[in-house]
Scaffold this motif. Structure first.
Motif, short mmCIF file in Angstrom:
data_model
loop_
_atom_site.label_atom_id
_atom_site.label_comp_id
_atom_site.label_asym_id
_atom_site.label_seq_id
_atom_site.Cartn_x
_atom_site.Cartn_y
_atom_site.Cartn_z
N SER A 12 7.48 10.55 -9.53
CA SER A 12 7.04 9.42 -8.71
C SER A 12 6.05 9.87 -7.64
O SER A 12 5.05 9.17 -7.38
N VAL A 13 6.30 11.03 -7.03
CA VAL A 13 5.35 11.55 -6.05
C VAL A 13 4.03 11.88 -6.73
O VAL A 13 2.95 11.57 -6.22
N MET B 43 5.56 11.59 1.08
CA MET B 43 5.92 10.89 -0.15
C MET B 43 7.19 11.47 -0.78
O MET B 43 7.99 10.73 -1.37
N THR B 44 7.39 12.77 -0.65
CA THR B 44 8.59 13.38 -1.21
C THR B 44 9.83 12.86 -0.51
O THR B 44 10.84 12.55 -1.15
N VAL B 45 9.78 12.76 0.82
CA VAL B 45 10.95 12.27 1.57
C VAL B 45 11.22 10.81 1.24
O VAL B 45 12.37 10.40 1.04
N VAL B 46 10.16 10.02 1.15
CA VAL B 46 10.34 8.60 0.80
C VAL B 46 10.98 8.47 -0.58
O VAL B 46 11.97 7.74 -0.77
N GLN B 47 10.43 9.18 -1.56
CA GLN B 47 10.95 9.06 -2.92
C GLN B 47 12.32 9.73 -3.06
O GLN B 47 13.15 9.28 -3.85
N ALA B 48 12.58 10.80 -2.30
CA ALA B 48 13.90 11.42 -2.34
C ALA B 48 14.96 10.47 -1.78
O ALA B 48 16.09 10.41 -2.29
N THR B 49 14.60 9.72 -0.75
CA THR B 49 15.53 8.74 -0.19
C THR B 49 15.79 7.62 -1.20
O THR B 49 16.94 7.21 -1.42
N ILE B 50 14.72 7.14 -1.84
CA ILE B 50 14.88 6.12 -2.88
C ILE B 50 15.70 6.68 -4.04
O ILE B 50 16.58 6.00 -4.59
#
Length: 608
Positions: A446-447, A539-546
């Protein structure tokens, strides 16, 4: 290395949140226990959870140290050590601080901190109604109420979330697969909005620069030297010694014939041109000089005194070194190097059709085509001249880019392998390992898909960022998986998921916030590498949270195991281990740490 400051701010805060939340949750579960009891319950659990993320993140950094490029290697080692020392300092400083804070609360008359210690409700006016105060304190916090509401919603829509996760994974995988290598190997460190970079972009459109780029570059074929680097690769001030090839002897008849025909054979290939129209290789010039001098009525003294009437190449082996040395002095040629009256090195130049800033694939094709031809010629050469090689500054840059890309792929594989191993080791469940690895894979694709939409290509700066952030992308799902598997015995998947959400959700959200804050600060930097690292980190933190709150939660709610350790306990039991009775043993040992005077069943009000 400066980027490590931002990284450790973000990751260090994550570990502090984990330690504080573990302590807080344990205290809420055991409101009447002593500080020693809470510490014995909370701190080992916190240290274990923090250790998992520390290992995966540190491994991701240290794995990047396989890169032979010194600045990248130093950066990787520096950041890896930062992560390790952050863990050590958390254990040595934060854990004792929690014990001191808890003891202070226990010693206060009403079990509350004073306004100098408490942050929430600092200096707030006390209510006259103690019962109302107790009820307010026992009420779940806002973040817990939010997570409970989310759990209820996720439970109802679990299959919808799972289908959406699978669809998102498929779509992002497709777009991630379209990530391309850059059209230029040139690395620009500034944005085009800056004057220096704007000038560079403008100059690329001038006729001079376009003709310069179309002219390719100059490369060299070398005999008599081993392609070795004996210097310290991590010290740019220490150069290599000259490693001579002791087997090189151009004086033999076979070697002379091979060298004489080599240039013409190479210039007949499409990948090689003469540096200029009048260019001739040194050995060919030497041959023409012998022909001219042998047919001249008045040959020069250099010829008559050293060449024994040779009419061309090949000539007598015992006269070759002295004759060609006389020719180099006569013609001022610097491509034949002689030491102690013996030819040690011969060099000749050729024009290559590529430049350092050409696309990596173009450079790679050119390199391999020339390398294959060189290997063929060396195999056909006599023993005394079969260790020739070619090189140029442009191919040095190509090699640097290649090592960067290889490092990215290699370190990514190491980081993923380490993350999977840690997941399996801690959860002791193949199913949870599969779910967690799938979540990490979703984060990565996703990232990558997001970066493709931003127009990025896979240059070496981006590759290094990807390799490092694989370790960071594992942190959140590691905490969730660890919390999901922590309950012993047969417990419904809904109860396990709820426990993981409530127990680790606040820490993950707080850690995500601090990491995003660090990334936002880096977005304001000037150097492109810092900006790109910040974007990928964000983006990694956002997608990791999702990934944690949607993908992983949907997987465990729909098909998660109710007893993740069943297979492990069965195997251990069959091996004579007796299964896993950690819970009973732990509670028995913890009972010894309780305050013997604390016999009240009433929960003591605590404020955190």
């Amino acid at each position: 290395n400066f980027i490590g400051v931002f990284v450790i701010f973000a990751l260090g805060a994550d570990d502090v949140f984990v330690a504080v939340d573990k302590w807080k949750n344990t205290r809420l579960e055991h409101p009447n226990a002593t500080t020693e009891y809470v510490a014995a319950k909370a701190l080992p659990d916190a240290a274990g959870a923090m250790f998992l993320t520390t290992v995966t993140t540190a491994v991701a950094f240290f794995a990047t140290a396989i890169c032979p490029v010194a600045p990248v290697k130093m950066f990787a080692i520096f950041c890896g050590l930062l992560v390790l020392f952050d863990y050590i300092m958390d254990v040595l400083l934060v854990f004792p601080a929690l014990c001191l804070y808890d003891r202070y609360i226990q010693a206060s008359p009403d079990g509350r901190p004073n306004c100098c210690i408490s942050i929430v409700g600092c200096c707030a006016k006390k209510s006259d109604d103690d019962d109302n105060d107790a009820e307010a304190d026992e009420r779940p916090s806002f973040i817990r109420r939010t997570l409970l509401s989310y759990f209820d919603l996720a439970s109802k829509l679990r299959w919808v979330l799972l289908l959406a996760s699978v669809a998102a994974f498929g779509i992002t995988t497709y777009f991630a697969s379209t990530l391309e290598l850059p059209t230029s190997s040139d690395v620009r460190l500034l944005d085009e909005s800056y004057e220096f970079e704007a000038n560079y972009v403008w100059r690329q459109k001038t006729l001079y620069d376009q003709l310069d780029r179309s002219g390719g570059s100059t490369a060299y074929v070398i005999w008599g030297v081993n392609p070795a680097d004996t210097g310290d690769h991590n010290n740019p001030d220490e150069w290599s010694t000259l490693e001579l090839d002791s087997s090189f002897d151009p004086s033999t008849t076979e070697a002379q014939e091979h060298l004489l025909g080599f240039c013409d054979a190479m210039f007949a290939k499409d990948f090689a041109d003469k540096p200029n129209k009048e260019y001739k290789c040194s050995i060919n010039q030497f041959h023409e000089w012998l022909v001219d001098q042998s047919g001249s009525d008045t040959p020069v003294a250099s010829y008559t005194e050293n060449c024994d009437g040779a009419t061309g190449v090949p000539m007598a082996s015992d006269k070759f070194d002295a004759c060609i040395e006389a020719w180099t002095l006569y013609s001022a040629d610097n491509n034949v190097l002689i030491r102690n009256s013996k030819v040690e090195i011969i060099i000749f130049a050729f024009g290559s059709g590529v430049r350092y800033d050409d696309p990596y694939d173009v450079l790679d094709d050119e390199w391999n085509e020339i390398e294959d031809w060189m290997k063929m010629m060396n195999n056909e050469a006599p023993r005394e001249a079969r260790r020739a090689f070619f090189s140029s500054e442009d191919f040095w840059w190509y090699d640097t880019n290649g090592k960067m890309l290889a490092t990215a792929y290699g370190s990514a594989g190491i980081a993923l392998g380490a993350a999977a191993a840690m997941l399996l080791l801690t959860s002791r469940s193949l199913v949870l390992t599969l779910f967690s690895t799938s979540t990490v894979a979703y984060v990565l694709v996703s990232v990558t898909a997001t970066l493709v939409s931003l127009g990025w290509t896979l240059g070496f700066l981006e590759s290094i960022c990807f390799a490092i952030l694989i370790g960071i992308s594992c942190d959140f799902v590691l905490h969730f998986s660890h919390a999901y598997a922590s309950k012993e015995g047969e417990v419904s998947r809904e109860e396990r998921t709820k426990f993981a959400l409530i127990y680790m959700g606040p820490s993950i959200l707080a850690g995500a916030f601090t990491t995003l804050a660090s990334a936002c600060i880096m977005l304001g930097t000037v150097i492109s590498f810092f900006q790109k690292f910040a974007v990928i980190l964000f983006m990694t933190v956002v997608q990791a949270t999702i990934g944690c709150f949607i993908v992983f939660v949907a997987l465990v709610l729909c098909i998660g195991p109710s007893d993740p350790l069943k297979l492990y306990n069965t195997i251990v039991g069959s091996c004579g281990g007796g299964g896993n009775n950690n819970s009973e043993r732990s509670d028995a040992s913890f009972d010894k740490t309780k305050n013997p005077e604390d016999t009240s069943d009433e929960p003591r009000v605590q404020t955190y």
